[in-house]
Write an enzyme that holds these catalytic residues in place. Structure first.
Site, short mmCIF file in Angstrom:
data_model
loop_
_atom_site.label_atom_id
_atom_site.label_comp_id
_atom_site.label_asym_id
_atom_site.label_seq_id
_atom_site.Cartn_x
_atom_site.Cartn_y
_atom_site.Cartn_z
N GLY A 109 0.79 -1.23 0.00
CA GLY A 109 0.00 0.00 0.00
C GLY A 109 0.82 1.27 0.00
O GLY A 109 0.31 2.33 0.34
N SER A 115 2.09 -4.90 -4.72
CA SER A 115 1.25 -6.10 -4.89
C SER A 115 1.47 -6.75 -6.25
O SER A 115 1.70 -7.95 -6.35
CB SER A 115 -0.23 -5.75 -4.70
OG SER A 115 -0.47 -5.30 -3.39
N GLU A 147 -4.65 -10.99 -10.67
CA GLU A 147 -5.06 -9.95 -9.71
C GLU A 147 -6.46 -9.43 -9.98
O GLU A 147 -7.30 -9.34 -9.08
CB GLU A 147 -4.09 -8.77 -9.78
CG GLU A 147 -2.81 -8.95 -9.02
CD GLU A 147 -2.07 -7.64 -8.94
OE1 GLU A 147 -2.29 -6.89 -7.97
OE2 GLU A 147 -1.28 -7.34 -9.86
N ASP A 159 1.78 -1.71 -13.36
CA ASP A 159 2.75 -2.29 -12.43
C ASP A 159 3.27 -3.64 -12.89
O ASP A 159 4.46 -3.95 -12.75
CB ASP A 159 2.13 -2.42 -11.04
CG ASP A 159 1.71 -1.09 -10.46
OD1 ASP A 159 2.22 -0.06 -10.93
OD2 ASP A 159 0.87 -1.08 -9.54
#
Length: 341
Positions: A109, A115, A147, A159
């Site tokens: 976060g 992540s 995800e 990402d």
């Protein structure tokens, strides 16, 4: 044998948020990002006891299971279990006892893509173990699919591709999950100066990016003109940043970052807050010409462009806010996997 992998985290320099559906599907998105010397690590090691152990060494969490083709998605270590379940479903794993361990160099976060980078690293370890013939685009899309579709986690697409490809990239996002990664051939002297002048700062707070991203998605679906226009302008910012870096116009970087900071506030609530605004104004008074909240916003990491020798005064100022300035280097390599004897 130990099967290992490492994938770099990233800082977004421009265009943040335009990689999120449905905006990218309807209008097309563009982002410029760069990977840095902070990583997500994954290892798969055979063990003597029966079953499977999954653990996050940085967060000190662990679960143990009897051998099973499908591990429960229950809010605990779901990224690790989600990758395991998908690999098991698509490729099948030999019935061997093993421990899957991960470690991430930044808190969850925090806005550096932790992540998604972790998912890429875990896929990499399994790909090394099973000798899967997966290319860079394959792995990045696979991570996105796990995800966003398997685990139903809100977020964008940048990402996974940054972690897999590495380096400084201008990325384009289209409908049907189409992504084009354009590696930028920036002169080393320009990169050296950019690295010297960009200060990476952790606010010592983490945030739940999904909440901000869901509001951003809602604004697009509801045709919120202010939010959509902000995303259009951020997409323009990515093109502006690309041209400035390729042509060595580094004196423009701070102003381009500041332009993006002003626009990003309009995408969704809670991207900025009073504490961030106070900090931002203080570092600008200390000599920074612009900055950016990394990731979805709301906290986590920030970057500031400090021309000349202003970085030292800016760092002094940042140290009064209780966070931490983090050293880093730009990296050229993306996901790397290997086998240790």
């Amino acid at each position: 044998m130990i099967y290992r992998s490492r994938a770099p985290l990233r800082i977004g320099l421009a265009g943040g948020g335009t990689d999120v559906s449905p905006y990218s599907d309807e209008f097309g998105g563009a982002i410029l990002n760069a990977t840095i010397s902070h990583y997500a690590h994954a290892s798969i090691q055979p063990i003597e006891e029966n079953g499977i152990i999954i653990q996050t060494l940085d967060r000190k969490e662990e679960q143990r299971f009897e051998w099973n083709n499908n591990l429960p998605i229950d809010g605990k270590l779901d990224l690790l279990k989600g990758v395991y379940n998908r690999i098991q479903k698509d490729y099948g794993l030999p019935m061997t006892n093993f421990c899957l361990s991960t470690f991430v160099d930044a808190p969850a976060g925090s806005g550096l893509g932790t992540s998604s980078t972790l998912v890429v690293a875990i896929i990499g370890a399994f790909a090394e173990m099973l000798k899967l013939p997966l290319g860079e685009y394959d792995i990045a899309h696979y991570a996105y699919d796990i995800e966003r579709k398997d685990l139903q986690l809100a977020g964008g697409k940048q990402d996974q591709y940054a972690a897999t490809f590495g380096g400084v990239n201008f990325m384009e996002f289209y409908s049907d999950d189409k992504v084009i990664v354009n590696p930028l051939r920036i002169k080393q002297e320009y990169l050296n100066e950019l690295e010297n002048n960009l200060v990476l700062y952790f606010t010592s707070t983490s945030r739940e990016s999904a909440t901000i991203i869901k509001e951003q998605q809602k604004n697009v679906l509801e045709k919120n003109e202010k939010s959509i226009e902000a995303m259009h302008l951020l997409k323009d910012q990515a093109r502006m940043m690309k041209e400035a870096l390729l042509k060595g116009r580094l004196h423009e970087v701070g102003e381009i970052l500041d332009y993006g900071f002003q626009q990003k506030r309009n995408m969704a609530k809670n991207i900025s807050n009073d504490a961030i605004e106070t900090l931002y104004e203080a570092v600008k008074k200390a000599g920074a010409t612009g900055g950016k909240i990394s990731g979805a916003g709301g906290g986590g990491f920030m970057i500031f462009y400090c021309p000349g020798n202003t970085r030292y005064k800016v760092i002094e100022t940042l140290n009064t806010f209780g966070g931490e300035v983090k050293p880093y280097r730009f990296t050229k390599e993306g996901l790397r996997t290997w086998t240790a004897q």
